[in-house]
Design an enzyme around this catalytic site. Sequence first.
Site, PDB file in Angstrom:
ATOM      1  N   ARG A  12     -10.262 -11.521   1.884  1.00 43.25           N
ATOM      2  CA  ARG A  12     -11.114 -12.550   1.286  1.00 43.25           C
ATOM      3  C   ARG A  12     -10.445 -13.923   1.312  1.00 43.25           C
ATOM      4  O   ARG A  12     -11.113 -14.937   1.333  1.00 43.25           O
ATOM      5  CB  ARG A  12     -11.513 -12.131  -0.143  1.00 43.25           C
ATOM      6  CG  ARG A  12     -10.358 -12.001  -1.090  1.00 43.25           C
ATOM      7  CD  ARG A  12     -10.725 -11.243  -2.347  1.00 43.25           C
ATOM      8  NE  ARG A  12     -10.831  -9.800  -2.132  1.00 43.25           N
ATOM      9  CZ  ARG A  12     -11.165  -8.918  -3.067  1.00 43.25           C
ATOM     10  NH1 ARG A  12     -11.453  -9.337  -4.287  1.00 43.25           N
ATOM     11  NH2 ARG A  12     -11.236  -7.637  -2.800  1.00 43.25           N
ATOM     12  N   LYS A  27       0.843  -1.190   0.000  1.00 49.14           N
ATOM     13  CA  LYS A  27       0.000   0.000   0.000  1.00 49.14           C
ATOM     14  C   LYS A  27       0.882   1.246   0.000  1.00 49.14           C
ATOM     15  O   LYS A  27       1.993   1.212   0.534  1.00 49.14           O
ATOM     16  CB  LYS A  27      -0.849   0.031   1.279  1.00 49.14           C
ATOM     17  CG  LYS A  27      -1.998  -0.946   1.308  1.00 49.14           C
ATOM     18  CD  LYS A  27      -2.768  -0.800   2.613  1.00 49.14           C
ATOM     19  CE  LYS A  27      -3.860  -1.836   2.748  1.00 49.14           C
ATOM     20  NZ  LYS A  27      -4.975  -1.655   1.797  1.00 49.14           N
TER      21      LYS A  27
HETATM   22  N1  BES Z   1      -7.707  -2.911   3.817  1.00 47.59           N
HETATM   23  C1  BES Z   1      -8.544  -3.090   2.751  1.00 47.59           C
HETATM   24  C2  BES Z   1      -9.911  -2.505   2.704  1.00 47.59           C
HETATM   25  C3  BES Z   1     -10.055  -1.082   3.163  1.00 47.59           C
HETATM   26  C4  BES Z   1      -9.743  -0.028   2.323  1.00 47.59           C
HETATM   27  C5  BES Z   1     -10.545  -0.826   4.410  1.00 47.59           C
HETATM   28  C6  BES Z   1      -9.933   1.273   2.760  1.00 47.59           C
HETATM   29  C7  BES Z   1     -10.733   0.444   4.856  1.00 47.59           C
HETATM   30  C8  BES Z   1     -10.448   1.503   4.028  1.00 47.59           C
HETATM   31  C9  BES Z   1      -8.430  -4.443   2.111  1.00 47.59           C
HETATM   32  O1  BES Z   1      -7.653  -5.390   2.700  1.00 47.59           O
HETATM   33  C10 BES Z   1      -7.787  -4.074   0.850  1.00 47.59           C
HETATM   34  O2  BES Z   1      -6.645  -3.817   0.882  1.00 47.59           O
HETATM   35  N2  BES Z   1      -8.569  -4.028  -0.196  1.00 47.59           N
HETATM   36  C11 BES Z   1      -8.131  -3.614  -1.469  1.00 47.59           C
HETATM   37  C12 BES Z   1      -8.661  -4.606  -2.451  1.00 47.59           C
HETATM   38  C13 BES Z   1      -8.098  -4.500  -3.816  1.00 47.59           C
HETATM   39  C14 BES Z   1      -6.654  -4.889  -3.831  1.00 47.59           C
HETATM   40  C15 BES Z   1      -8.885  -5.391  -4.749  1.00 47.59           C
HETATM   41  C16 BES Z   1      -8.697  -2.247  -1.743  1.00 47.59           C
HETATM   42  O3  BES Z   1      -9.856  -2.004  -1.389  1.00 47.59           O
HETATM   43  O4  BES Z   1      -7.970  -1.404  -2.280  1.00 47.59           O
HETATM   44 MN    MN Z   2      -5.599  -5.458   2.007  1.00 46.46          MN
END
Ligand code: BES
Ligand code: MN
Length: 491
Positions: free
Chosen positions: A345, A271
């Site tokens: 997931r 990230k």
């Molecule tokens: N940590 C996230 C979801 C999330 C995003 C929670 C923003 C709270 C605020 C999850 O694990 C994640 O990283 N999701 C990705 C998915 C993508 C790689 C398909 C996302 O939402 O960017």
């Molecule tokens: Mn994630």
Amino acid sequence: MDIQLAQAWDANQTSDWLVLFIVHDEQPILPASTPDELKTIVNNLHESGDLPAKKGEVRKLYGQQAPLPLRVLIVCVGEKKDCGPETRMRAFSTAARALCDKPDLNITWLLPDCSGENVCAGKQIKVAATALEMAPQTQALYQKEQKRFAYKSVTLVSSYEKETAIEKGKVVGKAINLTRELINRGPHEVHPESFTDRASQVAADTGLQIRILGDDQLEQEGMHTMLAVARASAYPARLVILEHKGAGDDVPFVGLIGKGVTYDCGGLSLKPSDSMKTMKSEMSGAATVLGVMQAVAELNLPVNVRGYMGLVENMISGDSYRLGDVLTARNGVTIEVHNTDAEGRLVLADVLALAADEGCEKMIDLATLTGACVVALGEEFTGAFTNDQAWLDQLMQASGKAGEKVWQMPMCDSFSDQLRSDVADCKNIGTRWGGAVTAAKFLEKFVAETPWIHLDIAGPAFRTNSKSYREGGASGVMVQTLLQLLESSHD
Ligand code: BES
Ligand code: MN
């Protein structure tokens, strides 16, 4: 905190603050127990246009004369037609939070008159106790100076007598506080092992049955997708299962499944720095399950419930799981990893499959799963997805009663096309579009035929700002809805 009920306001009982809740229509509607001296003051304020008349508005009055206490807080609940559970909870939280910046206060609340409104008197006593229990707990867990304090005593003035409502409300408040505390604590403290210790403590205190699965057992159970996510972390994965048996042997279990990623840096699909700052909150689903299980046990609800908490940390090392890896989930479905940040997931896939195999008759999972859900619904709504409309209808009804915002999202099969892989049964991400739904369609592959609801709490679980009616940081969202659902499911 000592909370008592009284049927009338007692001028001889000394209070640091008298709190008056008014419902505002064309005229302010005051609680029946309002003393005449205060009625006069309110009328004067109304005439001069100084009475708080908007939902959630407050006014502090200092230097009142006997028989009133020195200080009076007036809280406007809102308009009569808009006085549902959410508005009521907000008014009570605002009031509870407005005065708790000093220790050892004795306060009296004149609860709003409930006649003709859609919140019953017993329910509002319970909600008041919940709000009072929550108010002193902040996200400032690492500051030297304490900023909020529990009240020394609270007298709730209500013509309706229901002492048990106070105890129940406190149990709910404590459950939400447990959930919030675990989320608000940093990932240096809350990791799969320490979360497990906390769950063991809850089990010991409440009599919940607990099972803890470590690496070896997870391997035996074929939980390879969960193990792959955890591999790069210094902390081994844990699956914690709490069980409450409040109903007979013939009554099947409801399974609550929580995403417990104690920190999510994204893995190799790293990230950006800014997005990582709040990623301690990725165990919100699991913390919600723990809070609910604690309350279910303390309320001794006549239901059979199992709480599954899949605990891992998503980190980076030479042993990270990779983009291109093909993982085999517990139920045999093969998954091509195309993004290691879509890790929630993968954890849920194995845990849902296990819960289904263990005979849970209905399931609900909770997860801060996708940023896409926050884009779609904002920070207040929980996104809801299901393979069984009747089951979700029950939850929607419970969320209405609990005053929490839930919005149903589509689950059409066409969304699954995005998950096709050239080499495996599926991959773990789709395109940018409809990301919250493709995540849900991915999860659906692991629930077998079990009626299931997926709650994406990525928006409301962790709030970026504070409001008069709630603390910023972890919210404890969905604890009340789930308890309401379990409470009403047996009648
Ligand atoms: N940590 C996230 C979801 C999330 C995003 C929670 C923003 C709270 C605020 C999850 O694990 C994640 O990283 N999701 C990705 C998915 C993508 C790689 C398909 C996302 O939402 O960017
Ligand atoms: Mn994630």
